[in-house]
Design a protein around this motif. Structure first.
Motif, mmCIF file in Angstrom:
data_model
loop_
_atom_site.group_PDB
_atom_site.id
_atom_site.type_symbol
_atom_site.label_atom_id
_atom_site.label_comp_id
_atom_site.label_asym_id
_atom_site.label_seq_id
_atom_site.Cartn_x
_atom_site.Cartn_y
_atom_site.Cartn_z
ATOM 1 N N GLU A 102 0.823 -1.210 0.000
ATOM 2 C CA GLU A 102 0.000 0.000 0.000
ATOM 3 C C GLU A 102 0.856 1.258 0.000
ATOM 4 O O GLU A 102 0.490 2.258 -0.626
ATOM 5 C CB GLU A 102 -0.945 -0.006 1.212
ATOM 6 N N LEU A 103 1.980 1.230 0.712
ATOM 7 C CA LEU A 103 2.857 2.402 0.728
ATOM 8 C C LEU A 103 3.410 2.685 -0.659
ATOM 9 O O LEU A 103 3.581 3.843 -1.047
ATOM 10 C CB LEU A 103 3.998 2.190 1.726
ATOM 11 N N GLY A 104 3.678 1.620 -1.416
ATOM 12 C CA GLY A 104 4.234 1.806 -2.756
ATOM 13 C C GLY A 104 3.254 2.390 -3.747
ATOM 14 O O GLY A 104 3.661 2.911 -4.792
ATOM 15 N N THR A 105 1.957 2.312 -3.453
ATOM 16 C CA THR A 105 0.957 2.843 -4.396
ATOM 17 C C THR A 105 0.643 4.310 -4.162
ATOM 18 O O THR A 105 -0.083 4.911 -4.958
ATOM 19 C CB THR A 105 -0.350 2.040 -4.280
ATOM 20 N N VAL A 106 1.180 4.889 -3.101
ATOM 21 C CA VAL A 106 0.832 6.263 -2.742
ATOM 22 C C VAL A 106 1.929 7.223 -3.194
ATOM 23 O O VAL A 106 3.114 6.989 -2.963
ATOM 24 C CB VAL A 106 0.636 6.393 -1.218
ATOM 25 N N ARG A 107 1.515 8.277 -3.848
ATOM 26 C CA ARG A 107 2.432 9.354 -4.225
ATOM 27 C C ARG A 107 2.039 10.587 -3.435
ATOM 28 O O ARG A 107 0.954 11.140 -3.622
ATOM 29 C CB ARG A 107 2.363 9.633 -5.723
ATOM 30 N N ILE A 108 2.894 11.008 -2.514
ATOM 31 C CA ILE A 108 2.605 12.180 -1.692
ATOM 32 C C ILE A 108 2.973 13.431 -2.475
ATOM 33 O O ILE A 108 4.124 13.609 -2.876
ATOM 34 C CB ILE A 108 3.380 12.115 -0.370
ATOM 35 N N ALA A 109 1.986 14.281 -2.702
ATOM 36 C CA ALA A 109 2.199 15.478 -3.509
ATOM 37 C C ALA A 109 3.115 16.468 -2.791
ATOM 38 O O ALA A 109 3.060 16.614 -1.572
ATOM 39 C CB ALA A 109 0.862 16.142 -3.814
ATOM 40 N N ARG A 110 3.956 17.134 -3.572
ATOM 41 C CA ARG A 110 4.830 18.157 -3.008
ATOM 42 C C ARG A 110 4.009 19.364 -2.577
ATOM 43 O O ARG A 110 3.145 19.837 -3.306
ATOM 44 C CB ARG A 110 5.871 18.586 -4.045
ATOM 45 N N SER A 111 4.279 19.856 -1.385
ATOM 46 C CA SER A 111 3.532 21.002 -0.872
ATOM 47 C C SER A 111 3.917 22.271 -1.630
ATOM 48 O O SER A 111 5.096 22.520 -1.902
ATOM 49 C CB SER A 111 3.827 21.186 0.620
ATOM 50 N N GLU A 112 2.920 23.070 -1.990
ATOM 51 C CA GLU A 112 3.141 24.319 -2.724
ATOM 52 C C GLU A 112 3.029 25.547 -1.839
ATOM 53 O O GLU A 112 3.279 26.661 -2.295
ATOM 54 C CB GLU A 112 2.122 24.427 -3.876
ATOM 55 N N THR A 113 2.641 25.370 -0.591
ATOM 56 C CA THR A 113 2.459 26.520 0.299
ATOM 57 C C THR A 113 3.721 26.779 1.108
ATOM 58 O O THR A 113 4.589 25.919 1.241
ATOM 59 C CB THR A 113 1.280 26.279 1.259
ATOM 60 N N ARG A 114 3.802 27.998 1.646
ATOM 61 C CA ARG A 114 4.941 28.354 2.483
ATOM 62 C C ARG A 114 4.871 27.592 3.802
ATOM 63 O O ARG A 114 3.824 27.479 4.424
ATOM 64 C CB ARG A 114 4.926 29.874 2.732
ATOM 65 N N LEU A 115 6.012 27.071 4.232
ATOM 66 C CA LEU A 115 6.067 26.310 5.472
ATOM 67 C C LEU A 115 5.624 27.182 6.644
ATOM 68 O O LEU A 115 6.147 28.277 6.854
ATOM 69 C CB LEU A 115 7.498 25.809 5.714
ATOM 70 N N GLY A 116 4.650 26.721 7.393
ATOM 71 C CA GLY A 116 4.185 27.417 8.581
ATOM 72 C C GLY A 116 2.993 28.321 8.373
ATOM 73 O O GLY A 116 2.414 28.808 9.352
ATOM 74 N N ALA A 117 2.572 28.552 7.113
ATOM 75 C CA ALA A 117 1.455 29.469 6.874
ATOM 76 C C ALA A 117 0.170 28.974 7.510
ATOM 77 O O ALA A 117 -0.676 29.779 7.949
ATOM 78 C CB ALA A 117 1.251 29.657 5.366
ATOM 79 N N VAL A 118 0.004 27.678 7.602
ATOM 80 C CA VAL A 118 -1.239 27.123 8.141
ATOM 81 C C VAL A 118 -1.415 27.448 9.626
ATOM 82 O O VAL A 118 -2.529 27.427 10.153
ATOM 83 C CB VAL A 118 -1.265 25.596 7.909
ATOM 84 N N LEU A 119 -0.318 27.777 10.315
ATOM 85 C CA LEU A 119 -0.405 28.123 11.736
ATOM 86 C C LEU A 119 -1.185 29.406 11.978
ATOM 87 O O LEU A 119 -1.613 29.672 13.104
ATOM 88 C CB LEU A 119 1.002 28.272 12.332
ATOM 89 N N LEU A 120 -1.363 30.220 10.942
ATOM 90 C CA LEU A 120 -2.104 31.467 11.100
ATOM 91 C C LEU A 120 -3.604 31.235 11.248
ATOM 92 O O LEU A 120 -4.334 32.161 11.623
ATOM 93 C CB LEU A 120 -1.835 32.383 9.899
ATOM 94 N N LYS A 121 -4.080 30.046 10.973
ATOM 95 C CA LYS A 121 -5.503 29.753 11.127
ATOM 96 C C LYS A 121 -5.817 29.571 12.607
ATOM 97 O O LYS A 121 -5.141 28.811 13.306
ATOM 98 C CB LYS A 121 -5.869 28.511 10.326
ATOM 99 N N PRO A 122 -6.844 30.267 13.129
ATOM 100 C CA PRO A 122 -7.115 30.256 14.574
ATOM 101 C C PRO A 122 -7.309 28.863 15.163
ATOM 102 O O PRO A 122 -6.820 28.575 16.256
ATOM 103 C CB PRO A 122 -8.387 31.102 14.697
ATOM 104 N N GLY A 123 -8.034 27.991 14.462
ATOM 105 C CA GLY A 123 -8.262 26.659 14.993
ATOM 106 C C GLY A 123 -6.972 25.862 15.133
ATOM 107 O O GLY A 123 -6.786 25.136 16.119
ATOM 108 N N VAL A 124 -6.083 26.004 14.154
ATOM 109 C CA VAL A 124 -4.791 25.312 14.213
ATOM 110 C C VAL A 124 -3.946 25.884 15.349
ATOM 111 O O VAL A 124 -3.286 25.142 16.097
ATOM 112 C CB VAL A 124 -4.048 25.426 12.869
#
Length: 412
Positions: free
Chosen positions: A204-226
Motif C-alpha cells: 500500500e505504501l508503494g501505491t501512494v504518491r505524496i504530492a509536493r507542498s506548494e504553500t509556504r512552510l508554517g502558513a497554516v499556523l495562522l488559522k485560529p483553529g490550528v
C-alpha cells in the motif's frame, strides 16, 4: 442505519463493533494499521527507556530530563520537514533513511560510554531522524476506504494507538528492571527496525504518491483553529511529560509499579475517548476535558502509593484522548485537505516541544523537591492549558460535515 438480513434490531454496540470489523476487512487496512502500530511502538517505550538509562548512569533526574528534552526538540524540528521531504524524495526512501538513522542513534545512546553532552547530541539525532510514519499513514488511508468511512477509520486508528501507551511503558519497565536499561533501549532499536521494515515493505505504501507542498512552510499556523490546537496540545503533552517523570521518580527508575501506573492512565485515556468521543462539541468542550486532566495532576501531588497514584492517573488519563480528539477535529475543520498534513505536523511539533519543556523542568523540580515536584509542574502546566482553552474558545471552527465533504470532492 438498517438491520442486517437475518438479524432484527441489533444493539447499537453490536452495530458499532460490526462497522469497525468491516473496516478492517477492507483490503490493506488491517495490514497497514498493524504495521504502522508496530513501527511506532517504540514511541511508548523510548522516553521511559532513556529516562531510566540516563538516571542510572548519572544518578540525576535533571540530567535525564535534559536528554529527553533534546530528543523531543529533535522530533519537533523534524516533524513538518520530513513530512514535506516525502513529497520530494518519495515516502519509502525517506522512511528507510530515517528508520536506519534513528535506530543507529538509539543504539549509541544505549551502548556508548559518554559525557552528558554526548548523550544530548545522540538523543537529538534520534529525534531528528524519527521516521514520519504518521503522515505517511494519513496519506494511505484515503486510498483504502471511501471518503465517507474515513472519520470512522481515523477514530479506529486513534483508539488502537492507545495500545502503544498501555503496553509500551510496561514492556520497557519490565525489561529494564529484570535485565538492564541498556537491553531495554536495544529492544527499542529492534522494534524500530522490524516495525519499520514491515511498514516500508507494505504494498500500500508503494501505491501512494505524496504530492509536493506548494504553500509556504508554517502558513497554516495562522488559522485560529490550528493555533488553538497547537497551544493547548503543547500544554497538555507538557503536563503529560511531567507526570511521566514524576511517576518514575515516585516508584523508582526500574520499578514495575511505574509501568503499571502509566498503563492505567493510558487505559483511562482509551476509555475516555470511547465514552466521550461521540458527543457533540461546543466552545467549552475542550476546556472541560482539559479540566479533568488538571484535576488528576493536582490529586497526584497529595497522594502516595501505587493505588492512590493510580487512581489520580485514571482521572488524569480520562481527559487526555477526548481533549486530543477535540484538537484534531479543530485542525480538520480549520484546514482544506491539502493543508491538513502540514497542520497535523505542526500540532505534533507543538506537543513535542511541550514534552521537552515539561520533562526538563519536572526533572529539576524532582531533584530539588522530590517526586511531588514533578506532579506540581504537571498541575501548573495543565491549569495553563485550561486557561488557554477558555480564553481562546471562540477560535474553534464551526464547519460542518457537508463543508468537509465538499472539500474532499473538490480536491479529488
Amino acid at each position: 442505519m438498517g438491520t442486517r438480513p437475518g438479524r432484527s434490531c441489533p444493539s447499537e454496540a453490536w452495530r458499532v463493533s460490526d462497522s469497525y470489523l468491516n473496516l478492517l476487512r477492507a483490503p490493506g487496512v488491517a495490514r497497514v494499521m498493524a504495521s504502522q502500530l508496530v513501527a511506532r511502538f517504540p514511541t511508548g517505550m523510548l522516553a521511559l527507556g532513556i529516562l531510566i538509562h540516563i538516571e542510572t548512569v548519572f544518578g540525576s533526574y535533571g540530567a535525564a530530563g535534559v536528554v529527553l528534552a533534546a530528543m523531543s526538540v529533535g522530533q519537533a524540528l523534524a516533524g513538518p520537514v520530513t513530512s514535506r521531504m516525502m513529497g520530494r524524495f518519495g515516502a519509502r526512501r525517506v522512511l528507510v533513511v530515517t528508520t536506519v538513522l534513528c535506530a543507529g542513534s538509539m543504539a549509541v545512546v544505549a551502548l556508548a560510554p559518554m559525557q552528558l553532552w554526548g548523550f544530548v547530541v545522540f538523543a537529538l539525532l534520534t529525534g531528528l531522524s524519527s521516521p514520519p510514519v504518521q503522515p505517511a499513514v494519513r496519506t494511505i488511508y484515503p486510498r483504502l476506504v471511501d471518503v465517507g468511512k474515513l472519520p470512522r477509520l481515523f477514530s479506529l486508528d486513534a483508539s488502537a494507538q492507545e495500545i502503544i501507551w498501555v503496553a509500551g511503558p510496561l514492556v520497557i519497565t519490565v525489561v529494564s528492571r529484570e535485565i538492564s536499561p541498556v537491553v531495554g533501549l536495544l529492544v527499542c532499536v529492534a522494534v524500530t527496525l522490524a516495525g519499520g521494515a514491515w511498514f516500508i515493505t507494505s504494498k500500500e505504501l508503494g501505491t501512494v504518491r505524496i504530492a509536493r507542498s506548494e504553500t509556504r512552510l508554517g502558513a497554516v499556523l495562522l488559522k485560529p483553529g490550528v493555533m488553538l490546537a497547537t497551544v493547548t496540545g503543547l500544554l497538555l503533552i507538557g503536563a503529560g511529560a511531567a507526570v511521566e517523570v514524576g511517576v518514575v521518580a515516585r516508584f523508582g527508575e526500574g520499578g514495575l509499579q511505574a509501568g503499571v501506573v502509566l498503563a492505567l492512565a493510558a487505559v483511562a485515556s482509551l476509555a475516555g475517548g470511547l465514552t466521550l468521543g461521540h458527543l457533540p462539541l461546543t466552545d467549552w468542550t475542550l476546556t472541560r476535558r482539559l479540566a479533568v486532566v488538571a484535576v488528576g495532576t493536582f490529586l497526584a501531588i497529595y497522594v502516595s502509593g501505587v493505588w492512590w497514584t493510580g487512581l489520580a492517573m485514571v482521572v488524569f488519563g480520562f481527559g487526555i484522548a477526548p481533549a486530543l480528539a477535540v484538537m484534531y477535529t479543530m485542525v480538520s475543520d480549520s484546514t482544506d485537505f491539502s493543508e491538513s498534513a502540514e497542520a497535523y505536523g505542526w500540532i505534533g511539533t507543538g506537543q513535542l516541544v511541550g514534552a521537552a519543556v515539561g520533562s526538563a523542568i519536572a526533572g529539576f523540580m524532582i531533584d530539588a523537591n522530590g517526586p511531588a515536584g514533578g506532579f506540581a509542574v504537571a498541575a501548573v502546566v495543565a491549569a495553563l492549558a485550561v486557561v488557554a482553552a477558555a480564553l481562546l474558545r471562540h477560535a474553534r471552527p464551526k464547519r460542518t460535515g457537508a463543508d468537509l465533504l465538499a472539500d474532499a470532492v473538490s480536491e479529488g
